[in-house]
Design a protein around this motif. Sequence first.
Motif, PDB file in Angstrom:
ATOM      1  N   VAL A  70      -5.324 -59.497   4.362  1.00  0.00           N
ATOM      2  CA  VAL A  70      -4.384 -58.428   4.667  1.00  0.00           C
ATOM      3  C   VAL A  70      -3.427 -58.904   5.748  1.00  0.00           C
ATOM      4  N   ALA A  71      -2.211 -58.407   5.659  1.00  0.00           N
ATOM      5  CA  ALA A  71      -1.225 -58.624   6.721  1.00  0.00           C
ATOM      6  C   ALA A  71      -1.081 -57.304   7.451  1.00  0.00           C
ATOM      7  N   GLU A  72      -1.145 -57.383   8.756  1.00  0.00           N
ATOM      8  CA  GLU A  72      -0.991 -56.195   9.590  1.00  0.00           C
ATOM      9  C   GLU A  72       0.256 -56.353  10.437  1.00  0.00           C
ATOM     10  N   GLY A  73       0.982 -55.259  10.580  1.00  0.00           N
ATOM     11  CA  GLY A  73       2.136 -55.260  11.459  1.00  0.00           C
ATOM     12  C   GLY A  73       1.681 -55.246  12.912  1.00  0.00           C
ATOM     13  N   ASN A  74       2.628 -55.345  13.808  1.00  0.00           N
ATOM     14  CA  ASN A  74       2.296 -55.344  15.240  1.00  0.00           C
ATOM     15  C   ASN A  74       1.558 -54.084  15.670  1.00  0.00           C
ATOM     16  N   ASP A  75       1.716 -53.013  14.890  1.00  0.00           N
ATOM     17  CA  ASP A  75       1.036 -51.760  15.218  1.00  0.00           C
ATOM     18  C   ASP A  75      -0.388 -51.710  14.672  1.00  0.00           C
ATOM     19  N   GLY A  76      -0.830 -52.771  13.978  1.00  0.00           N
ATOM     20  CA  GLY A  76      -2.185 -52.832  13.450  1.00  0.00           C
ATOM     21  C   GLY A  76      -2.363 -52.231  12.070  1.00  0.00           C
ATOM     22  N   HIS A  77      -1.311 -51.651  11.500  1.00  0.00           N
ATOM     23  CA  HIS A  77      -1.404 -51.070  10.160  1.00  0.00           C
ATOM     24  C   HIS A  77      -1.222 -52.153   9.095  1.00  0.00           C
ATOM     25  N   MET A  78      -1.978 -52.034   8.014  1.00  0.00           N
ATOM     26  CA  MET A  78      -1.862 -52.974   6.901  1.00  0.00           C
ATOM     27  C   MET A  78      -0.538 -52.755   6.182  1.00  0.00           C
ATOM     28  N   ILE A  79       0.167 -53.871   5.917  1.00  0.00           N
ATOM     29  CA  ILE A  79       1.474 -53.790   5.277  1.00  0.00           C
ATOM     30  C   ILE A  79       1.593 -54.672   4.030  1.00  0.00           C
ATOM     31  N   ALA A  80       0.590 -55.516   3.793  1.00  0.00           N
ATOM     32  CA  ALA A  80       0.611 -56.404   2.632  1.00  0.00           C
ATOM     33  C   ALA A  80      -0.788 -56.964   2.420  1.00  0.00           C
ATOM     34  N   TYR A  81      -1.009 -57.493   1.209  1.00  0.00           N
ATOM     35  CA  TYR A  81      -2.311 -58.091   0.926  1.00  0.00           C
ATOM     36  C   TYR A  81      -2.202 -59.084  -0.222  1.00  0.00           C
ATOM     37  N   ALA A  82      -3.208 -59.938  -0.317  1.00  0.00           N
ATOM     38  CA  ALA A  82      -3.385 -60.849  -1.445  1.00  0.00           C
ATOM     39  C   ALA A  82      -4.852 -60.811  -1.829  1.00  0.00           C
ATOM     40  N   HIS A  83      -5.114 -60.905  -3.130  1.00  0.00           N
ATOM     41  CA  HIS A  83      -6.481 -60.866  -3.654  1.00  0.00           C
ATOM     42  C   HIS A  83      -6.609 -61.965  -4.706  1.00  0.00           C
ATOM     43  N   ALA A  84      -7.670 -62.767  -4.604  1.00  0.00           N
ATOM     44  CA  ALA A  84      -7.872 -63.890  -5.518  1.00  0.00           C
ATOM     45  C   ALA A  84      -9.342 -63.993  -5.899  1.00  0.00           C
ATOM     46  N   GLY A  85      -9.592 -64.699  -7.004  1.00  0.00           N
ATOM     47  CA  GLY A  85     -10.957 -64.905  -7.454  1.00  0.00           C
ATOM     48  C   GLY A  85     -10.986 -65.664  -8.762  1.00  0.00           C
ATOM     49  N   PRO A  86     -12.118 -65.586  -9.476  1.00  0.00           N
ATOM     50  CA  PRO A  86     -12.242 -66.316 -10.745  1.00  0.00           C
ATOM     51  C   PRO A  86     -11.252 -65.797 -11.790  1.00  0.00           C
ATOM     52  N   CYS A  87     -10.717 -66.714 -12.563  1.00  0.00           N
ATOM     53  CA  CYS A  87      -9.719 -66.351 -13.566  1.00  0.00           C
ATOM     54  C   CYS A  87     -10.329 -65.487 -14.655  1.00  0.00           C
ATOM     55  N   LYS A  88      -9.619 -64.421 -14.987  1.00  0.00           N
ATOM     56  CA  LYS A  88     -10.044 -63.540 -16.081  1.00  0.00           C
ATOM     57  C   LYS A  88      -8.904 -63.279 -17.062  1.00  0.00           C
ATOM     58  N   LEU A  89      -7.852 -64.090 -16.998  1.00  0.00           N
ATOM     59  CA  LEU A  89      -6.721 -63.905 -17.896  1.00  0.00           C
ATOM     60  C   LEU A  89      -7.058 -64.375 -19.313  1.00  0.00           C
ATOM     61  N   PRO A  90      -6.508 -63.693 -20.319  1.00  0.00           N
ATOM     62  CA  PRO A  90      -6.794 -64.035 -21.720  1.00  0.00           C
ATOM     63  C   PRO A  90      -5.929 -65.189 -22.224  1.00  0.00           C
ATOM     64  N   HIS A  91      -6.275 -66.381 -21.791  1.00  0.00           N
ATOM     65  CA  HIS A  91      -5.555 -67.581 -22.228  1.00  0.00           C
ATOM     66  C   HIS A  91      -6.607 -68.590 -22.687  1.00  0.00           C
ATOM     67  N   PRO A  92      -6.377 -69.293 -23.792  1.00  0.00           N
ATOM     68  CA  PRO A  92      -7.406 -70.197 -24.329  1.00  0.00           C
ATOM     69  C   PRO A  92      -7.795 -71.341 -23.393  1.00  0.00           C
ATOM     70  N   GLN A  93      -6.937 -71.698 -22.450  1.00  0.00           N
ATOM     71  CA  GLN A  93      -7.268 -72.782 -21.527  1.00  0.00           C
ATOM     72  C   GLN A  93      -7.797 -72.274 -20.190  1.00  0.00           C
ATOM     73  N   ALA A  94      -7.863 -70.966 -20.015  1.00  0.00           N
ATOM     74  CA  ALA A  94      -8.349 -70.391 -18.764  1.00  0.00           C
ATOM     75  C   ALA A  94      -9.854 -70.175 -18.838  1.00  0.00           C
ATOM     76  N   SER A  95     -10.517 -70.326 -17.693  1.00  0.00           N
ATOM     77  CA  SER A  95     -11.959 -70.068 -17.627  1.00  0.00           C
ATOM     78  C   SER A  95     -12.299 -69.519 -16.250  1.00  0.00           C
ATOM     79  N   ALA A  96     -13.462 -68.902 -16.157  1.00  0.00           N
ATOM     80  CA  ALA A  96     -13.874 -68.237 -14.918  1.00  0.00           C
ATOM     81  C   ALA A  96     -14.155 -69.215 -13.777  1.00  0.00           C
ATOM     82  N   ASP A  97     -14.261 -70.511 -14.060  1.00  0.00           N
ATOM     83  CA  ASP A  97     -14.449 -71.470 -12.964  1.00  0.00           C
ATOM     84  C   ASP A  97     -13.105 -71.912 -12.376  1.00  0.00           C
TER      85      ASP A  97
END
Length: 178
Positions: A70-97
Amino acid sequence: MTEASFTIRPAVPGDADSLSALKLAAFRETFLDGFAIPYPPADLAVFEADCYGVETVARELADPAHATWVAEGNDGHMIAYAHAGPCKLPHPQASADQGELYQLYALNAAQGMGIGRALMDVALDWLDMAMPGPVWLGVWSGNDRVQAVYAKRGFVKVGDYGFRVGAWTDAEYIFRRL
């Protein structure tokens, strides 16, 4: 990581309520206010509860295969985020590793501050260490600006799929970086 007007840190389980609210606000600002996608209200309600509800966010934060920052502004409030993990996209070359950047959003008021670039750096570094190999992401087909950002970071379009928002289907592109 600290910048002039924001701080990035890993999200922790105690952030579930605030992060849920941030995710919902960022989604609505982007797709309802910004792109004006006319999602049917019933479909939208189910999608928002399933994807951005506190319980869902808490599960993501508790899952050791996922990482959220999470990104927090100078006031401590959350203003942005990023989330990542194992691939779950439906593509023949994609895998959960292999890794996927699931989400990277900043509230409208926080855009143009370099937060997206900083969050992407942190997420891609983590993915490179946690899941070496290709990195995947899905992006809405109508978001040309973000597609250009991903292209500058070495991602290329390798497919497309339908992203479900209830019974509604968004046309999404699959991008990959080797």
